[in-house]
Design a protein around this motif. Structure first.
Motif, PDB file in Angstrom:
ATOM      1  N   UNK A  59       0.793  -1.054   0.085  1.00 43.45           N
ATOM      2  CA  UNK A  59      -0.014   0.006   0.116  1.00 43.45           C
ATOM      3  C   UNK A  59       0.843   1.141   0.027  1.00 43.45           C
ATOM      4  N   UNK A  60       0.566   2.385  -0.749  1.00 44.90           N
ATOM      5  CA  UNK A  60       1.176   3.553  -0.814  1.00 44.90           C
ATOM      6  C   UNK A  60       0.343   4.421   0.080  1.00 44.90           C
ATOM      7  N   UNK A  61       1.047   4.505   1.361  1.00 51.19           N
ATOM      8  CA  UNK A  61       0.249   5.165   2.486  1.00 51.19           C
ATOM      9  C   UNK A  61       0.595   6.693   2.262  1.00 51.19           C
ATOM     10  N   UNK A  62       1.211   7.187   1.840  1.00 49.59           N
ATOM     11  CA  UNK A  62       1.319   8.841   1.428  1.00 49.59           C
ATOM     12  C   UNK A  62       2.410   8.909   0.309  1.00 49.59           C
ATOM     13  N   UNK A  63       1.999  10.214  -0.291  1.00 54.24           N
ATOM     14  CA  UNK A  63       2.956  10.355  -1.450  1.00 54.24           C
ATOM     15  C   UNK A  63       2.221   9.945  -2.912  1.00 54.24           C
ATOM     16  N   UNK A  64       1.055   9.600  -3.166  1.00 50.90           N
ATOM     17  CA  UNK A  64       0.431   9.174  -4.411  1.00 50.90           C
ATOM     18  C   UNK A  64       0.870   9.933  -5.390  1.00 50.90           C
ATOM     19  N   UNK A  65       0.799  11.277  -5.452  1.00 51.57           N
ATOM     20  CA  UNK A  65       1.102  12.404  -6.588  1.00 51.57           C
ATOM     21  C   UNK A  65       2.566  12.988  -6.334  1.00 51.57           C
ATOM     22  N   UNK A  66       3.603  12.249  -5.677  1.00 51.97           N
ATOM     23  CA  UNK A  66       4.674  12.619  -5.366  1.00 51.97           C
ATOM     24  C   UNK A  66       5.744  11.689  -5.958  1.00 51.97           C
TER      25      UNK A  66
END
Length: 74
Positions: free
Chosen positions: A58-65
């Motif tokens: 799972x990508x917990x944060x930074x989907x657009x980074x």
């Protein structure tokens, strides 16, 4: 459960995962950062590298980074 710091470099000539001295990963992806293509490629590469199903990543944060926190459920 493990959380990794990942720096993504999209539009690279070849796929590659580099372990950094601080424990983070730099991942070179062929896909462009458009319509989630790079994120899908990242999950597939990490799945292959750590031998776990894609559904356990799972990508917990930074989907657009380019800088992301990724959770591995081993």
């Amino acid at each position: 459960m493990e959380i990794l710091r990942v720096k993504v470099k999209p539009n690279s000539k070849q796929q590659q995962i580099e372990q950094q001295p601080d424990g983070s990963l730099t991942v070179h992806l062929k896909s462009p950062p458009v319509d989630g293509k790079a994120n899908k490629e990242l999950i597939k590469l990490l799945s292959d590298r750590f031998h776990i199903p894609k559904s356990h990543i799972t990508i917990k944060s930074g989907l657009l980074s380019k800088n992301k926190w990724v959770e591995l459920d081993r």
